[in-house]
Scaffold this active site. Structure first.
Site, PDB file in Angstrom:
ATOM      1  N   PHE A 172       0.799  -0.764   6.447  1.00  0.00           N
ATOM      2  CA  PHE A 172      -0.478  -0.188   6.017  1.00  0.00           C
ATOM      3  C   PHE A 172      -1.094  -1.081   4.930  1.00  0.00           C
ATOM      4  CE2 PHE A 172       2.070   3.166   7.785  1.00  0.00           C
ATOM      5  CZ  PHE A 172       1.174   3.886   8.564  1.00  0.00           C
ATOM      6  N   VAL A 194       3.992   0.432   3.156  1.00  0.00           N
ATOM      7  CA  VAL A 194       2.706   0.411   2.471  1.00  0.00           C
ATOM      8  C   VAL A 194       2.657  -0.828   1.578  1.00  0.00           C
ATOM      9  CG1 VAL A 194       1.321   1.662   0.775  1.00  0.00           C
ATOM     10  CG2 VAL A 194       2.592   2.921   2.520  1.00  0.00           C
ATOM     11  N   CYS A 195       1.612  -1.613   1.690  1.00  0.00           N
ATOM     12  CA  CYS A 195       1.490  -2.824   0.885  1.00  0.00           C
ATOM     13  C   CYS A 195       1.376  -2.483  -0.595  1.00  0.00           C
ATOM     14  CB  CYS A 195       0.251  -3.623   1.288  1.00  0.00           C
ATOM     15  SG  CYS A 195      -0.157  -4.926   0.096  1.00  0.00           S
ATOM     16  N   ILE A 196       2.255  -3.085  -1.398  1.00  0.00           N
ATOM     17  CA  ILE A 196       2.300  -2.719  -2.820  1.00  0.00           C
ATOM     18  C   ILE A 196       1.016  -3.102  -3.554  1.00  0.00           C
ATOM     19  CG2 ILE A 196       3.556  -4.818  -3.500  1.00  0.00           C
ATOM     20  CD1 ILE A 196       4.981  -2.968  -5.591  1.00  0.00           C
ATOM     21  N   ALA A 229      -1.671  -0.783  -2.510  1.00  0.00           N
ATOM     22  CA  ALA A 229      -1.348   0.579  -2.921  1.00  0.00           C
ATOM     23  C   ALA A 229      -1.615   0.795  -4.410  1.00  0.00           C
ATOM     24  CB  ALA A 229       0.110   0.902  -2.599  1.00  0.00           C
TER      25      ALA A 229
END
Lengths: 133, 98, 134, 114
Positions: free
Chosen positions: A39, A80-82, A85
């Site tokens: 994501f 989820v891409c840090i 995010a």
């Protein structure tokens, strides 16, 4: 066949995450493997456990969770891409603690990790399909 | 290759750009608002040749949701999500024209 | 790790949406994986690499400068659509002079940007294993 | 949130607002890692500042903190071939030239932290 999926848009704003979910579901039902869903951009909002759609609407976040996409060790492969995010206020417990923020909103079926996970998914999968706007 | 297009040509040029760079063996799948390109309208000529060659697909759920099932252009093939998966398997690298 | 051909498709300009900068962020990370990376700039994406961008007035970071670092990250295949440039009244001289140093040619400085026609781009795309759209 | 010389730093000691950076902040950050960036007579003083200045110039020019291998290349090019290796840079910044160097120099965490 081993698929990887990239989701670039948030739930409810754009159909991309719905299409991606239906694609993933159909792939699994037809004997394929979804090795990772990554994501990115506003797509990180697919992971919010605070999502409360009205009763007559689909629950996009729970839909993702229902696919139960995990690696061999049981770690979630809804990633989820840090960077994306943190920018958008999507935090797991560890990031919240690190940044002295109370509370966290990442659904337990997801995990936060780096962009390298997207590249790795592109390398290791047979096909990477992008859903976005 | 499988090229997916999720925008109406009345909104963005995604289909045109896709058509500009599609090779002879690739196919197109319309999804989401891209299925508007599968309807019979003033822009249908863009895909008429490819459709005749059997290389244009549209996602059935999106077609029905938008009420254009009875207004499809000629030679468009409808697929469900499983059919979408099959197209990705069969045609190699997937390119999304968003 | 196996080497695959990755293409990044950039079709939107720099600041109106987040796609351009977050695409560049992926590209920089991807460099560490030593894959065969190329970038395509089509449609309004060509505006990402035009010379003279100044974002001071909109309070956003001018990440166009970062494109100059791509050569150091061994990313030196930037394909720019000739037709997209022409449609927008642009020529190669409107683009930033992006270069890399060729290790195999005594570190000679060479241009990273290559202007390609639709047909050339079609051929390049056909070779790719992974296409990421932004 | 923790502070150094009145400037906010995150849990890893990086500046929250890069514009806050001063030489004094770098010196204070050095002290907590037992690295002397204040005393000109200190061992490796000028060598360390040479790299920190290069990092600041790099960020000014490219708007990113370089990945370690890119930094190594840039050091070799600008400061001399003998310095363009990670062994030398680790001697200067034992916790990692990317991380520790960027922290002292007031840069964001380097891209390439995968």
């Amino acid at each position: 066949m081993k698929f990887a999926i990239q989701v670039n848009e948030g739930p409810y704003q754009h159909q991309a995450s719905d299409t991606a979910f239906q694609f993933a579901k159909a792939a699994i039902e037809n004997g394929h493997e979804i090795m990772r869903v990554f994501f990115y951009h506003d797509g990180v909002n697919n992971a919010s456990r605070f999502t409360l759609p009205p009763q007559d609407d689909r629950h996009v976040v729970n839909n993702w969770a229902s696919l139960n996409i995990k690696d061999a060790d049981g770690e979630p492969e809804l990633v989820v891409c840090i960077a994306a995010a943190l920018r958008r206020g999507m935090l797991d417990e560890s990031e919240a603690t690190k940044n002295s923020i109370e509370g966290n909103n990442l659904h337990p079926a997801f995990r936060i990790s780096g962009l390298g996970q997207l590249i790795e998914a592109g390398i290791q999968s047979d096909r990477l399909v992008v859903f976005g706007d | 290759m499988l090229h997916t297009v999720n925008k109406s040509s009345f909104e963005r040029n995604s289909l045109q750009t896709c058509l500009n760079t599609i090779d002879d063996s690739s196919v197109i799948l319309f999804i989401e608002d891209g299925v508007i390109n599968a309807a019979n309208n003033t822009k249908s000529s863009m895909i008429a040749d490819l459709a005749t060659q059997g290389r244009v697909f549209a996602l059935q759920g999106d077609v029905e949701a938008r009420g254009i099932s009875s207004k499809l252009a000629d030679n468009i093939k409808l697929v469900d999500y499983a059919g979408f998966v099959d197209l990705v398997v069969k045609h190699g690298t997937a390119v999304s024209w968003v | 790790m196996a080497t695959k051909k990755f293409m990044y498709l950039n079709r939107r300009s720099s600041f109106g949406t987040v796609y351009a900068i977050e695409s560049l962020e992926v590209v920089l990370i991807a460099a560490a994986f030593e894959q065969d990376v190329s970038l395509a700039f089509m449609d309004d994406g060509v505006y990402q690499i035009v010379e003279g961008q100044n974002s001071d007035g909109i309070g956003m970071k001018n990440f166009s400068k970062t494109f100059h670092a791509l050569g150091d990250y061994d990313i030196n295949k930037l394909y720019v659509s000739k037709e997209s440039l022409e449609e927008r009244g642009l020529t190669e001289s409107d683009l930033m002079p992006l270069v890399y140093e060729d290790e195999d040619d005594d570190w000679a400085e060479k241009p990273s940007i290559k202007i390609v026609t639709n047909d050339e781009l079609t051929a390049i795309m056909s070779e790719q294993d992974v296409c990421l759209s932004f | 949130m923790a502070q150094i010389c009145g400037a906010d730093v995150d849990e890893e000691g990086f500046l929250v607002n890069l514009k806050d950076w001063t030489r004094e902040i770098a010196i204070e950050m050095g002290k907590s890692d037992e690295i002397d960036l204040e005393n000109e007579e200190a061992e490796l003083y000028s060598e360390r500042w040479e790299v920190l200045n290069l990092l600041r110039d790099y960020f000014e020019e490219y708007q990113i903190a370089p990945a370690v291998r890119v930094l190594t290349k840039a050091v070799g090019k600008k400061l001399g071939k003998d310095k363009g290796n990670s062994k030398y840079l680790y001697t200067l910044f034992p916790y990692g030239p990317g991380k520790q160097g960027c922290k002292f120099a007031g840069l964001p965490k380097p891209t390439g932290c995968i």
